[in-house]
Design a protein around this motif. Structure first.
Motif, short mmCIF file in Angstrom:
data_model
loop_
_atom_site.label_atom_id
_atom_site.label_comp_id
_atom_site.label_asym_id
_atom_site.label_seq_id
_atom_site.Cartn_x
_atom_site.Cartn_y
_atom_site.Cartn_z
N ALA A 1 0.71 -1.15 -0.02
CA ALA A 1 -0.43 0.13 0.14
C ALA A 1 0.70 1.28 -0.11
O ALA A 1 0.57 2.56 -0.91
CB ALA A 1 -1.02 0.07 1.27
N HIS A 2 1.74 1.14 0.54
CA HIS A 2 3.33 3.04 1.13
C HIS A 2 3.63 2.61 -0.33
O HIS A 2 3.45 3.99 -1.13
CB HIS A 2 4.36 2.23 2.03
CG HIS A 2 3.13 2.65 2.95
ND1 HIS A 2 2.73 1.28 3.83
CD2 HIS A 2 3.61 3.97 4.01
CE1 HIS A 2 2.52 2.67 4.77
NE2 HIS A 2 2.96 4.05 5.34
N VAL A 3 3.79 1.60 -1.32
CA VAL A 3 4.49 1.17 -2.70
C VAL A 3 3.15 1.97 -3.45
O VAL A 3 3.78 3.04 -4.60
CB VAL A 3 4.59 0.20 -2.86
CG1 VAL A 3 5.04 0.54 -4.70
CG2 VAL A 3 6.22 -0.24 -2.14
N VAL A 4 2.18 1.72 -3.14
CA VAL A 4 1.01 1.98 -4.50
C VAL A 4 0.89 3.73 -4.26
O VAL A 4 0.95 5.17 -5.03
CB VAL A 4 0.22 0.86 -4.40
CG1 VAL A 4 -1.42 2.20 -4.92
CG2 VAL A 4 0.05 -0.12 -4.87
N LEU A 5 0.75 3.76 -2.45
CA LEU A 5 0.31 5.80 -2.19
C LEU A 5 1.35 6.70 -2.48
O LEU A 5 1.59 7.36 -3.25
CB LEU A 5 0.00 5.95 -0.90
CG LEU A 5 -1.38 5.08 -0.67
CD1 LEU A 5 -1.51 4.87 1.11
CD2 LEU A 5 -2.68 6.07 -1.78
N GLY A 6 2.50 5.88 -2.44
CA GLY A 6 3.65 6.72 -2.85
C GLY A 6 4.04 7.42 -4.68
O GLY A 6 4.49 8.38 -4.86
N THR A 7 3.13 6.07 -4.75
CA THR A 7 3.92 6.36 -7.19
C THR A 7 2.79 7.46 -7.24
O THR A 7 3.03 8.06 -7.33
CB THR A 7 3.49 4.89 -7.34
OG1 THR A 7 4.62 4.20 -6.54
CG2 THR A 7 3.67 5.05 -9.01
N LEU A 8 1.98 7.06 -6.18
CA LEU A 8 0.63 8.02 -7.32
C LEU A 8 0.97 9.70 -6.41
O LEU A 8 0.50 10.54 -7.27
CB LEU A 8 -0.74 7.57 -5.96
CG LEU A 8 -1.73 6.34 -6.96
CD1 LEU A 8 -2.21 5.92 -6.17
CD2 LEU A 8 -2.13 6.77 -8.05
N ASP A 9 1.52 9.36 -5.53
CA ASP A 9 1.51 10.95 -5.06
C ASP A 9 2.79 11.26 -5.78
O ASP A 9 3.27 12.69 -5.68
CB ASP A 9 2.51 10.89 -3.41
CG ASP A 9 2.12 12.32 -2.29
OD1 ASP A 9 1.95 12.92 -2.78
OD2 ASP A 9 3.76 12.42 -2.12
N MET A 10 3.75 10.69 -6.27
CA MET A 10 4.89 10.54 -7.15
C MET A 10 3.92 11.66 -8.18
O MET A 10 4.58 13.15 -8.74
CB MET A 10 5.59 10.23 -7.70
CG MET A 10 6.82 10.86 -7.53
SD MET A 10 8.50 9.62 -8.51
CE MET A 10 7.86 7.93 -7.59
N PHE A 11 3.49 11.22 -8.76
CA PHE A 11 2.78 12.00 -10.59
C PHE A 11 1.59 13.38 -10.02
O PHE A 11 1.04 13.12 -11.18
CB PHE A 11 1.79 11.12 -10.96
CG PHE A 11 3.35 9.92 -11.49
CD1 PHE A 11 4.44 10.03 -12.16
CD2 PHE A 11 3.34 8.67 -10.72
CE1 PHE A 11 5.16 9.28 -12.90
CE2 PHE A 11 4.09 7.77 -11.20
CZ PHE A 11 5.32 8.07 -12.23
N ARG A 12 1.20 13.29 -7.94
CA ARG A 12 0.12 14.12 -8.50
C ARG A 12 1.06 16.11 -8.24
O ARG A 12 1.53 16.11 -8.56
CB ARG A 12 -0.35 13.77 -7.04
CG ARG A 12 -1.55 14.97 -6.63
CD ARG A 12 -1.91 14.88 -5.19
NE ARG A 12 -0.70 15.59 -4.17
CZ ARG A 12 -0.46 15.22 -2.68
NH1 ARG A 12 -1.67 14.82 -2.00
NH2 ARG A 12 0.77 16.17 -2.40
N PRO A 13 0.02 16.72 -8.95
CA PRO A 13 0.65 17.90 -9.79
C PRO A 13 0.69 18.42 -8.43
O PRO A 13 0.24 18.73 -6.66
CB PRO A 13 -0.79 18.39 -10.17
CG PRO A 13 -2.12 18.02 -10.34
CD PRO A 13 -1.66 16.02 -9.76
N SER A 14 1.33 18.83 -8.02
CA SER A 14 1.80 19.70 -6.52
C SER A 14 0.91 21.55 -7.02
O SER A 14 1.05 21.59 -7.34
CB SER A 14 3.60 20.52 -6.42
OG SER A 14 3.92 21.54 -7.93
N VAL A 15 0.90 21.88 -5.41
CA VAL A 15 -0.30 22.90 -5.50
C VAL A 15 0.47 23.78 -5.62
O VAL A 15 2.02 24.35 -4.99
CB VAL A 15 -0.54 22.53 -4.05
CG1 VAL A 15 -1.68 24.34 -4.05
CG2 VAL A 15 -1.75 21.49 -3.63
N ARG A 16 0.32 25.17 -6.17
CA ARG A 16 0.93 26.46 -6.64
C ARG A 16 0.38 27.51 -6.00
O ARG A 16 -1.33 27.43 -5.22
CB ARG A 16 0.43 26.65 -8.12
CG ARG A 16 1.20 25.98 -8.97
CD ARG A 16 1.11 26.08 -10.59
NE ARG A 16 2.32 26.41 -10.80
CZ ARG A 16 2.89 26.72 -11.99
NH1 ARG A 16 2.45 27.96 -12.98
NH2 ARG A 16 4.27 26.49 -12.69
#
Length: 65
Positions: free
Chosen positions: A48-63
């Motif tokens: 679950a941590h691997v999947v969530l970390g991968t999803l977080d990497m591709f999430r757009p950053s907040v400006r």
């Protein structure tokens, strides 16, 4: 200055995501070594941590303004 700060924040987010993925991989390996039902739970937690970390990497950053 805000543009520079935004770039720094994105780099930190990527670093954090990679750390979470690495930690998840470590926990997954420990779960496989433990085995049994407890090991299955630990493995799922790590995956679950691997999947969530991968999803977080591709999430757009907040400006910020």
């Amino acid at each position: 200055m805000n543009a520079l700060f935004g770039k720094k924040k994105a780099a930190v987010s990527t670093t954090t995501s990679k750390a979470i993925i690495g930690l998840g991989a470590l926990v997954t390996g420990i779960g496989r070594v433990v085995g049994g039902r407890v090991g299955d739970g630990i493995t799922g937690f790590g995956l679950a941590h691997v999947v969530l970390g991968t999803l977080d990497m591709f999430r757009p950053s907040v400006r910020t303004r």
